[in-house]
Design an enzyme around this catalytic site. Structure first.
Site, PDB file in Angstrom:
ATOM      1  N   ASP A 157      46.440  46.967  43.097  1.00  0.00           N
ATOM      2  CA  ASP A 157      46.093  46.410  41.786  1.00  0.00           C
ATOM      3  C   ASP A 157      45.105  47.319  41.058  1.00  0.00           C
ATOM      4  O   ASP A 157      44.111  46.856  40.491  1.00  0.00           O
ATOM      5  CB  ASP A 157      45.520  45.003  41.930  1.00  0.00           C
ATOM      6  CG  ASP A 157      45.548  44.222  40.618  1.00  0.00           C
ATOM      7  OD1 ASP A 157      46.327  44.606  39.716  1.00  0.00           O
ATOM      8  OD2 ASP A 157      44.807  43.234  40.492  1.00  0.00           O
ATOM      9  N   TYR A 160      42.504  35.522  40.711  1.00  0.00           N
ATOM     10  CA  TYR A 160      42.113  34.864  41.949  1.00  0.00           C
ATOM     11  C   TYR A 160      40.643  34.466  42.001  1.00  0.00           C
ATOM     12  O   TYR A 160      40.153  34.085  43.058  1.00  0.00           O
ATOM     13  CB  TYR A 160      42.456  35.765  43.147  1.00  0.00           C
ATOM     14  CG  TYR A 160      43.935  36.019  43.258  1.00  0.00           C
ATOM     15  CD1 TYR A 160      44.783  35.060  43.803  1.00  0.00           C
ATOM     16  CD2 TYR A 160      44.494  37.204  42.776  1.00  0.00           C
ATOM     17  CE1 TYR A 160      46.148  35.278  43.879  1.00  0.00           C
ATOM     18  CE2 TYR A 160      45.854  37.427  42.848  1.00  0.00           C
ATOM     19  CZ  TYR A 160      46.678  36.460  43.403  1.00  0.00           C
ATOM     20  OH  TYR A 160      48.027  36.677  43.469  1.00  0.00           O
ATOM     21  N   GLY A 161      39.931  34.535  40.892  1.00  0.00           N
ATOM     22  CA  GLY A 161      38.537  34.135  40.938  1.00  0.00           C
ATOM     23  C   GLY A 161      37.829  34.251  39.605  1.00  0.00           C
ATOM     24  O   GLY A 161      38.280  34.962  38.709  1.00  0.00           O
TER      25      GLY A 161
END
EC number: 2.7.11.22
Length: 366
Positions: free
Chosen positions: A132, A18-19
């Site tokens: 996570d 996500y980044g």
């Protein structure tokens, strides 16, 4: 809101789901930070991705010494991107494991594990599941501090437990109930991940490395033994259980074979973290109180934890010779911490040997 132009980009740290994360320096203060550029996909044209909104919201609400701090949110140079600005730590645990090529000392593992458990205990007490947990999301500073990072998949939960997407935790750290499609899960999924991390720290490599969900659950069954309704009531009713074919009839727990040298107390904690039934899996609070942390060797103090050279992205791809140089640096650094003690022990050994030539050779162990 400041612009990302307020920061000087120094180095690329890595790229996640996500980044993209870079090391940067605040031009005003000189502070070194981590800049996470948020990926904006086609579906996110009208705003910030939901994962980033959750991460920002959660990190603004929590504060703990073992959780990475979100310092601010800044906009991109063209105004159509955002960056999350975090405190900077030199390493992540996964990179250390990969580049050291030797397991940590048990006292160091205890220090790592305690810091992680305290962070997770704090999250769970605030009704947050991380979802996570893995070694690459554990940041480590050369001051000995371990901090939990990457809250893109974290979410709040309530009671009664509601349905939540099961396919979140990275495959190798994903609990059996998630692999079997359970949607009403809670904090126990994080504890399974911690058990996987504990095992990885002990053996120096990921514990269970499946190629897909079915392969992962089969490997778990082979390692821990095939579950049954007596030890895990209701498991055969989970949605994905019917997808499993040719389940091996393997009733024995073989986990001990992977970690033959650890104490029975250490194995008990590992076993309680990797318990099939999530309702019987140990909690973070109880794990912190486990006798494992109160037997020799005791957890290393944060101040005495080892320091490591910065591992750049290019360094991770260097050849074996350079990697061995890194290992030598680490070994020398750790040896120097107890150098005086080692010298004294060696001197005593030599004295005893010279006093009696008929003695058997005195073997010095570090």
């Amino acid at each position: 809101m400041r612009s990302v132009l307020s920061f000087e980009k120094l180095d690329s740290i890595g790229e996640g789901t996500y980044g993209i994360v870079s090391k940067g320096r605040d031009k005003e203060t000189g502070r070194i930070v981590a800049l996470k550029k948020v990926k904006i996909g086609q579906q996110d044209k009208d705003g910030i991705p939901l994962t980033s909104l959750r991460e920002i919201q959660i990190l603004k609400e929590i504060k703990h010494p073992n959780i990475v701090s979100l310092l601010e949110v800044v906009i991109g140079s063209t105004g159509d991107k955002i960056y999350l600005v975090f405190e900077y730590l030199e390493h992540d645990v996964a990179s250390l494991i990969d580049n050291i090529n030797k397991p940590f000392k048990l006292s160091e593992i205890k220090c790592f594990l305690l810091q992680l458990l305290r962070a997770v205990e704090y999250l769970h007490s605030h009704w947050i599941i991380h979802r996570d947990l893995k070694c690459s999301n554990l940041l480590y500073g050369n001051n000995g501090n371990l901090k939990l990072a990457d809250f893109g998949l974290a979410r709040k939960f309530g009671y009664p437990i509601e349905s939540i997407t099961p396919c979140m935790v990275t495959l190798w750290y994903r609990s059996p109930e998630l692999l079997l499609g359970c949607q009403k899960y809670s904090t126990a999924v994080d504890l399974w991940s911690i058990g996987s991390i504990f095992g990885e720290l002990l053996i120096g490599r990921p514990l269970i490395t499946g190629n897909n969900e079915v392969d992962q659950i089969m490997r778990i069954f082979n390692l821990l033994g095939e579950p049954n309704e007596q030890i895990w009531p209701g498991f055969s009713s989970l949605p994905n259980f019917k997808r499993l074919n040719n389940i091996p009839h393997q009733p024995y727990n073989n986990l001990r074979e992977l970690v033959p040298t650890i104490s029975d107390t250490a194995f008990d904690l590992l076993n309680q973290l990797l318990t099939y039934d999530p309702t019987k899996r140990i909690t973070a609070s109880d794990a912190i109180k486990h006798p494992f942390f109160y037997e020799n060797p005791f957890p290393q103090s944060i101040e005495m934890m080892p320091k490591f050279p910065t591992i750049s992205k290019s360094f991770k791809n260097q050849n074996k010779k350079q990697n061995n140089n890194f290992n030598n640096f680490v070994q020398n650094n750790q040896t120097n911490q107890n150098n005086q003690t080692n010298q004294n022990n060696q001197t005593n050994q030599n004295n005893k040997t010279s006093q009696n030539n008929n003695m058997d050779s005195y073997k010095y162990s570090k």
